[in-house]
Design a protein around this motif. Structure first.
Motif, mmCIF file in Angstrom:
data_model
loop_
_atom_site.group_PDB
_atom_site.id
_atom_site.type_symbol
_atom_site.label_atom_id
_atom_site.label_comp_id
_atom_site.label_asym_id
_atom_site.label_seq_id
_atom_site.Cartn_x
_atom_site.Cartn_y
_atom_site.Cartn_z
ATOM 1 N N LEU A 112 0.792 -1.086 0.125
ATOM 2 C CA LEU A 112 -0.086 0.048 0.125
ATOM 3 C C LEU A 112 0.695 1.171 -0.075
ATOM 4 O O LEU A 112 0.319 2.236 -0.770
ATOM 5 C CB LEU A 112 -1.225 0.074 1.192
ATOM 6 C CG LEU A 112 -2.051 1.026 1.372
ATOM 7 C CD1 LEU A 112 -2.837 1.205 0.098
ATOM 8 C CD2 LEU A 112 -2.723 1.128 2.841
ATOM 9 N N LYS A 113 1.721 1.306 0.733
ATOM 10 C CA LYS A 113 2.864 2.372 0.887
ATOM 11 C C LYS A 113 3.323 2.695 -0.548
ATOM 12 O O LYS A 113 3.545 3.813 -0.974
ATOM 13 C CB LYS A 113 3.899 2.212 1.888
ATOM 14 C CG LYS A 113 4.781 3.465 2.083
ATOM 15 C CD LYS A 113 5.743 2.805 2.994
ATOM 16 C CE LYS A 113 6.906 4.141 3.368
ATOM 17 N NZ LYS A 113 8.010 3.823 4.185
ATOM 18 N N THR A 114 3.625 1.356 -1.188
ATOM 19 C CA THR A 114 4.283 1.750 -2.364
ATOM 20 C C THR A 114 3.307 2.351 -3.552
ATOM 21 O O THR A 114 3.547 3.395 -4.301
ATOM 22 C CB THR A 114 4.808 0.406 -3.047
ATOM 23 O OG1 THR A 114 6.050 -0.039 -1.976
ATOM 24 C CG2 THR A 114 5.660 0.836 -4.274
ATOM 25 N N ALA A 115 2.059 2.064 -3.407
ATOM 26 C CA ALA A 115 0.993 2.561 -4.312
ATOM 27 C C ALA A 115 0.905 3.849 -4.172
ATOM 28 O O ALA A 115 0.553 4.732 -4.956
ATOM 29 C CB ALA A 115 -0.094 1.338 -4.028
ATOM 30 N N VAL A 116 0.702 4.120 -2.800
ATOM 31 C CA VAL A 116 0.593 5.754 -2.328
ATOM 32 C C VAL A 116 1.690 6.760 -2.886
ATOM 33 O O VAL A 116 1.312 7.679 -3.477
ATOM 34 C CB VAL A 116 0.346 5.908 -0.817
ATOM 35 C CG1 VAL A 116 0.251 7.249 -0.495
ATOM 36 C CG2 VAL A 116 -0.843 5.266 -0.476
ATOM 37 N N MET A 117 2.685 6.146 -2.763
ATOM 38 C CA MET A 117 3.951 6.826 -3.559
ATOM 39 C C MET A 117 3.616 7.137 -4.830
ATOM 40 O O MET A 117 3.758 8.246 -5.282
ATOM 41 C CB MET A 117 5.355 6.268 -2.922
ATOM 42 C CG MET A 117 5.465 6.408 -1.491
ATOM 43 S SD MET A 117 7.086 5.706 -1.153
ATOM 44 C CE MET A 117 8.252 6.498 -2.162
ATOM 45 N N GLN A 118 3.277 5.976 -5.655
ATOM 46 C CA GLN A 118 3.142 6.248 -6.962
ATOM 47 C C GLN A 118 1.990 7.148 -7.143
ATOM 48 O O GLN A 118 2.119 7.741 -8.208
ATOM 49 C CB GLN A 118 2.787 4.747 -7.453
ATOM 50 C CG GLN A 118 4.305 3.704 -7.258
ATOM 51 C CD GLN A 118 3.785 2.542 -7.837
ATOM 52 O OE1 GLN A 118 2.652 2.205 -8.147
ATOM 53 N NE2 GLN A 118 4.913 1.654 -7.991
ATOM 54 N N ILE A 122 2.049 10.553 -9.468
ATOM 55 C CA ILE A 122 1.098 10.807 -10.792
ATOM 56 C C ILE A 122 0.300 12.195 -10.570
ATOM 57 O O ILE A 122 0.235 12.943 -11.397
ATOM 58 C CB ILE A 122 0.400 9.592 -10.797
ATOM 59 C CG1 ILE A 122 0.944 8.320 -11.143
ATOM 60 C CG2 ILE A 122 -0.840 9.780 -11.834
ATOM 61 C CD1 ILE A 122 0.090 7.149 -10.955
ATOM 62 N N GLN A 123 0.010 12.375 -9.043
ATOM 63 C CA GLN A 123 -0.688 13.613 -9.032
ATOM 64 C C GLN A 123 0.142 15.011 -9.169
ATOM 65 O O GLN A 123 -0.423 15.754 -9.705
ATOM 66 C CB GLN A 123 -1.303 13.662 -7.606
ATOM 67 C CG GLN A 123 -2.508 12.603 -7.402
ATOM 68 C CD GLN A 123 -3.001 12.769 -5.917
ATOM 69 O OE1 GLN A 123 -2.506 13.243 -5.167
ATOM 70 N NE2 GLN A 123 -4.123 12.141 -5.590
ATOM 71 N N LYS A 124 1.353 14.969 -8.702
ATOM 72 C CA LYS A 124 2.106 16.001 -9.002
ATOM 73 C C LYS A 124 2.399 16.067 -10.433
ATOM 74 O O LYS A 124 2.371 17.547 -10.909
ATOM 75 C CB LYS A 124 3.620 15.680 -8.344
ATOM 76 C CG LYS A 124 4.538 16.750 -8.128
ATOM 77 C CD LYS A 124 5.798 16.609 -7.384
ATOM 78 C CE LYS A 124 6.842 17.823 -7.636
ATOM 79 N NZ LYS A 124 7.693 17.439 -6.703
ATOM 80 N N ALA A 125 2.597 15.227 -11.177
ATOM 81 C CA ALA A 125 2.892 15.420 -12.479
ATOM 82 C C ALA A 125 1.623 15.976 -13.166
ATOM 83 O O ALA A 125 1.691 16.612 -14.031
ATOM 84 C CB ALA A 125 3.457 13.921 -13.242
ATOM 85 N N SER A 126 0.569 15.465 -12.784
ATOM 86 C CA SER A 126 -0.914 15.843 -13.375
ATOM 87 C C SER A 126 -1.036 17.243 -13.103
ATOM 88 O O SER A 126 -1.245 18.196 -14.013
ATOM 89 C CB SER A 126 -1.950 15.031 -12.848
ATOM 90 O OG SER A 126 -3.138 15.632 -13.320
ATOM 91 N N ARG A 127 -0.650 17.901 -11.608
ATOM 92 C CA ARG A 127 -0.849 19.329 -11.452
ATOM 93 C C ARG A 127 0.256 20.145 -11.970
ATOM 94 O O ARG A 127 -0.229 20.909 -12.703
ATOM 95 C CB ARG A 127 -0.326 19.339 -10.034
ATOM 96 C CG ARG A 127 -0.683 20.765 -9.432
ATOM 97 C CD ARG A 127 -0.665 21.052 -8.044
ATOM 98 N NE ARG A 127 0.234 20.388 -7.362
ATOM 99 C CZ ARG A 127 0.520 19.316 -6.493
ATOM 100 N NH1 ARG A 127 -0.591 18.366 -6.367
ATOM 101 N NH2 ARG A 127 1.550 18.802 -5.876
ATOM 102 N N ILE A 128 1.392 19.687 -12.552
ATOM 103 C CA ILE A 128 2.398 20.349 -13.189
ATOM 104 C C ILE A 128 1.925 20.589 -14.467
ATOM 105 O O ILE A 128 2.152 21.565 -15.262
ATOM 106 C CB ILE A 128 3.840 19.682 -12.963
ATOM 107 C CG1 ILE A 128 4.260 19.814 -11.586
ATOM 108 C CG2 ILE A 128 4.657 20.368 -14.284
ATOM 109 C CD1 ILE A 128 5.591 19.093 -11.572
ATOM 110 N N ALA A 129 1.169 19.306 -15.092
ATOM 111 C CA ALA A 129 0.878 19.312 -16.484
ATOM 112 C C ALA A 129 -0.216 20.440 -16.614
ATOM 113 O O ALA A 129 -0.418 21.207 -17.679
ATOM 114 C CB ALA A 129 0.412 18.043 -16.661
ATOM 115 N N VAL A 130 -1.184 20.240 -15.577
ATOM 116 C CA VAL A 130 -2.406 21.341 -15.680
ATOM 117 C C VAL A 130 -1.750 22.750 -15.477
ATOM 118 O O VAL A 130 -2.373 23.760 -16.170
ATOM 119 C CB VAL A 130 -3.390 20.897 -14.625
ATOM 120 C CG1 VAL A 130 -4.496 22.011 -14.543
ATOM 121 C CG2 VAL A 130 -3.965 19.643 -14.844
#
Length: 890
Positions: A112-118, A122-130
């Motif tokens: 679960l910890k690994t999935a949260v980090m991933q 993904i969210q940071k990359a999405s925010r940067i893209a937005v």
């Protein structure tokens, strides 16, 4: 310590060794070193062997005696060992359970910890893209909007561009986009667009300020506020207006440009043309100052009305307090390409208002330009100093126009109390706490207190002409701290020196020849009056400070005139004809000065007196009082000298022989002298004190002296005539004739038409003439003696008693044993109360002398006592009179 049973079988030396071994501090190494080094080593070994054997024996004995107890302790050890084995088995089972639980929980957690980090990546990359997409999109919109602004030139479009730039800056503040190539490619375009928007907004704001268009100004200010450069751009606009005004003033004072505009000419006409052109250019420059002041006031009104929609902070508060600007713009102030963010710098001295900034800089600029022209150009210096009141009035007119324009509300509807530019007639005000005002205005709850905050800011510039009372209790000087004085201080000081010279030169000239017998002349006094009249007329429309200073200069000049007059005039009683001529000349001069001051002080309906202020008028009144006081002293000396001369003339009545034949002239010698003196005194002495153009006050002063001399003459005649005793009928007729001649002389001094009712001495003189022909009984029955002064009545009755039937001298001055001259001086120096008291004592002395003197018949003694009783009743009635009783109290 070992017990005695333990030492059995040991000698003393072995016991001491055993005791040493039992000590807790025993050191075996030290003990062996000492034993081996000595010569008794075998003995030590034997002793140690004996001690060891003793100890072993004691151990065997102890084990044998405690055998059962030791066996029980061994059984307990077996049980403890068995329990320890059971505990180890349980620990093994618990560890197995823990390992099974760990294998079921820890693995899913790690997954679960690994999935949260991933997911976070993904969210940071999405925010940067937005955010990158937002930056790119808004940058494209910005470029299109900037092109639209440059084409149409609308300030509202500039606001849209500024809002887009602010949104881009907000994106940079929310997300770190550094290192993204697509974003970094847009930074240069954004910076260029920002500069273009600021340039267009600056142009629109300058146009709006010039046209007093508040909508254009408001839109431009909104754009600057969104771009974070509101204070910078407002300062640029105000400085541009100030620079324009200062340049216009400099050009208006440039003599070379004035001469070029008028062409080449010479003579007085050229100087007059240059002077007219100078004043025309200066008037145009001050009109430019008026326009700039109205524009700054209008800009401040827009700043005050325009607010941040989210925090309800007026733009004026943001301009005055940079801290509020930082609160309104919490985002980064630089683009991501910059290395680090710089803190906002707060200026050390925050201005109180935009108008105050304009006022301070304008005053400084005008002062520098006018001072430079004063020092560099003699023509400008001569013109502006010589006509300084005109310069002062022009500046005050500009300030008054600003007050009227801002009070009426140009472009903005304001309440009357919210006037930014005060009138030149306004007084100093108490300034409220500025910090509290800023805090109150910047809070969201202060949305309804805009006018209160505005009023406080407006009060900060209420010192155009007066100083103000500051909150810390210090009061500024009402003259030297005013902007008008700061602007024109050099010219004002030069003008005041010029005025003082113009005022003092006539005074010095008037008294320059007194030592050589040349007295002040009326034309010279009229020149002095013209000088101070011109000075006062020149500043009648000026401000309070200049009016007060000119009035003070006039006061000083009049005081100088009074001081010179006091130094040269002679008010002694024994004055000569030369001193009289000098006093008459000085009195005329003072009278002419009084006439000149009267038009400014006492004439309420005059053309100029109503325009002068109270303080200046008070100074002129003080100067006039000084003139009046010296004139009164001069006339008082004239009165004293005339009174002494009249008394000396009247004392000759006692040398007159009234028993003369009837064919002689009825007018006595002394009376002819009195008539001649009265005529000379009225037509020559007092006429010389009347100036050629006197006012009512001066005429009344001179006439009062004649009235007082007439009073002294009438009273003195009755006092001296009442002291004559033993008069026959022909002598009485001669005195009555003298009284008729005296009335004609008195008419010269005090004509009847000068009085609404005849003076008291006139009726007393008529009554005294009737008293000459009546005896005691007739006087008592008719009551005539009560119509004259009690002193005169008592003297008259006592003098009538001195005859053959009463051999005692009853004439007052003879009864007192003094001469008539000393008696007259005594009468003049004493009050009526003391004189009547002296008469009471004299009556008592006469009664005593009648009793102790030669024998009189009963009828004569009764008649004398009756006469004395009548005189005593008159004296008592006089003492009981209110006026005489008041003298006794004082």
């Amino acid at each position: 310590m070992a017990s005695q049973g333990e030492f059995m079988g040991l000698n003393e030396e072995q016991k001491s060794m055993l005791t040493a071994f039992s000590d807790m501090k025993f050191d075996d190494h030290e003990y062996l070193e000492q034993a081996l080094q000595g010569s008794k080593t075998p003995e030590v070994l034997e002793n140690l062997t004996a001690i060891i054997q003793t100890i072993s024996r004691r151990i065997h004995q102890h084990v044998g005696s405690h055998h059962q107890h030791l066996i029980k302790q061994a059984e307990h050890i077996k049980e403890v060992s068995k329990n320890l084995t059971n505990a180890k088995e349980r620990v093994v089972r618990v560890r197995a359970v823990y390992n099974r639980a760990k294998s079921r929980v820890l693995s899913p957690y790690q997954q679960l910890k690994t999935a949260v980090m991933q997911l976070g990546f993904i969210q940071k990359a999405s925010r940067i893209a937005v955010q990158t997409l937002r930056v790119v999109t808004k940058q494209k919109q910005l470029q299109a909007q900037v092109s639209l602004v440059e084409e149409k030139g609308s300030a509202r479009d500039a606001v849209k561009c500024a809002r887009l730039i602010k949104d881009i800056y907000q994106v940079f503040g929310e997300t770190d986009l550094s290192g993204i190539r697509l974003v970094e490619e847009q930074i240069a375009a954004i910076e260029t667009a920002k500069k273009r928007v600021k340039s267009q907004a600056s142009v629109r704001m300058r146009q709006g300020i010039g046209a007093l268009n508040q909508s254009e100004i408001a839109a431009s200010l909104q754009a600057f506020y969104l771009l974070g450069c509101l204070r910078e751009e407002v300062d640029k606009a105000v400085n541009s207006l100030i620079k324009n005004v200062v340049v216009r003033v400099r050009e208006s004072l440039d003599v070379s440009k004035i001469a070029e505009s008028k062409g080449k000419s010479s003579g007085s006409s050229a100087a007059g043309a240059l002077r007219s052109e100078l004043w025309r250019r200066l008037d145009q420059a001050l009109n430019n100052l008026f326009e700039a002041g109205v524009q700054v006031w209008n800009l401040q009104q827009v700043l005050l009305k325009k607010r941040d929609p989210s925090r309800f902070i007026p733009f004026l508060s943001v301009y005055l307090n940079p801290t509020l600007h930082a609160l309104a713009h919490p985002q980064k102030t630089k683009l991501p390409a910059d290395d680090k963010e710089e803190p906002i710098k707060t200026p050390p001295n925050k201005p109180e208002s935009l108008v105050r900034v304009f006022t301070t800089k304008i005053v400084q600029g005008l002062r520098e330009e006018l001072t430079a022209a004063y020092r560099s150009t003699s023509f400008v210096k001569t013109v502006l100093v010589g006509e300084f009141p005109r310069l002062h009035r022009m500046l005050r007119a500009v300030f008054n126009r600003l007050a009227q324009a801002t009070n009426s509300g140009i472009g903005v509807e304001l309440k009357r109390r919210n006037k930014l530019f005060p009138s030149a007639k306004s007084n100093g005000l108490h300034i409220p706490n500025k910090r509290k005002s800023l805090e109150a205005a910047s809070s969201p709850k202060a949305a309804g207190s805009v006018f209160e905050y505005e009023s406080e800011l407006e009060q900060l510039i209420q010192a155009w002409e007066h100083g103000v009372m500051l909150e810390d209790g210090h009061k500024s000087n009402t003259t030297h701290n005013s902007p008008l004085y700061q602007i024109t201080s050099v010219y004002e000081m030069a003008y005041l020196k010029l005025i003082i010279t113009r005022l003092q030169d006539p005074v010095k000239k008037m008294f320059s020849g007194v030592a050589n017998g040349r007295y002040p002349l009326e034309p010279e006094a009229q020149t002095f009056v013209t000088a101070f009249d011109d000075a006062l007329r020149g500043v009648r429309l000026s401000g309070t400070d200049l009016q007060t200073q000119i009035a003070n200069s006039v006061k000083q000049a009049v005081n100088l005139l009074v001081a010179q007059s006091e130094h040269h005039c002679d008010v002694k009683v024994t004055s000569t004809s030369q001193s009289n001529s000098k006093n008459q000349a000085i009195y005329k001069v003072l009278s002419i000065v009084d006439v000149g001051l009267e038009g400014w002080v006492d004439n309420a309906e005059g053309l100029y007196s109503s325009r002068c202020l109270k303080e200046a008028m008070d100074m002129l009144r003080q100067a006039r009082k000084a003139c009046d006081a010296l004139r009164a002293n001069i006339l008082q000396g004239v009165l004293k000298s005339a009174s002494i001369h009249v008394i000396n003339l009247l004392s000759q009545i006692h040398e007159e022989n009234f028993q003369r034949p009837q064919h002689h002239k009825t007018t006595s010698k002394y009376m002819r002298q009195i008539q001649r003196w009265c005529e000379h005194f009225v037509r020559h002495t007092m006429a010389a004190y009347r100036p050629s153009r006197p006012n009512t006050a001066v005429l009344l002063e001179v006439q009062k002296v004649c009235w007082k001399v007439a009073n002294v003459l009438a009273i003195g005649f009755m006092r001296n005539a009442s002291l004559i005793s033993g008069l026959r009928e022909d002598a009485k007729l001669a005195i009555a004739s003298d009284i008729a001649q005296l009335e004609s002389a008195l008419h010269l001094l005090a004509p009847k038409h000068h009085f609404a009712t005849p003076p008291r001495w006139y009726s007393e003189l008529r009554t005294f003439r009737q008293m000459l022909f009546l005896d005691h009984n007739a006087l008592s029955s008719k009551g005539l003696v009560h119509s004259v002064s009690p002193v005169i009545a008592a003297q008259f009755l006592l003098s009538r008693m001195s005859n053959r039937s009463v051999p005692i001298t009853c004439v007052p001055f003879k009864a007192l044993g003094t001469s008539i001259s000393k008696y007259n001086r005594w009468i003049e120096q004493q009050t009526e109360f003391k004189i009547l008291q002296k008469f009471q004592t004299l009556i008592q002395d006469i009664r005593k002398k009648l009793k102790s003197g030669r024998a009189l018949s009963a009828a004569s003694l009764a008649t004398a006592n009756a006469s004395l009783d009548f005189v005593d009743s008159i004296v008592k009635a006089g003492l009981s009179a209110p006026s005489v009783a008041a003298q006794s109290v004082s």
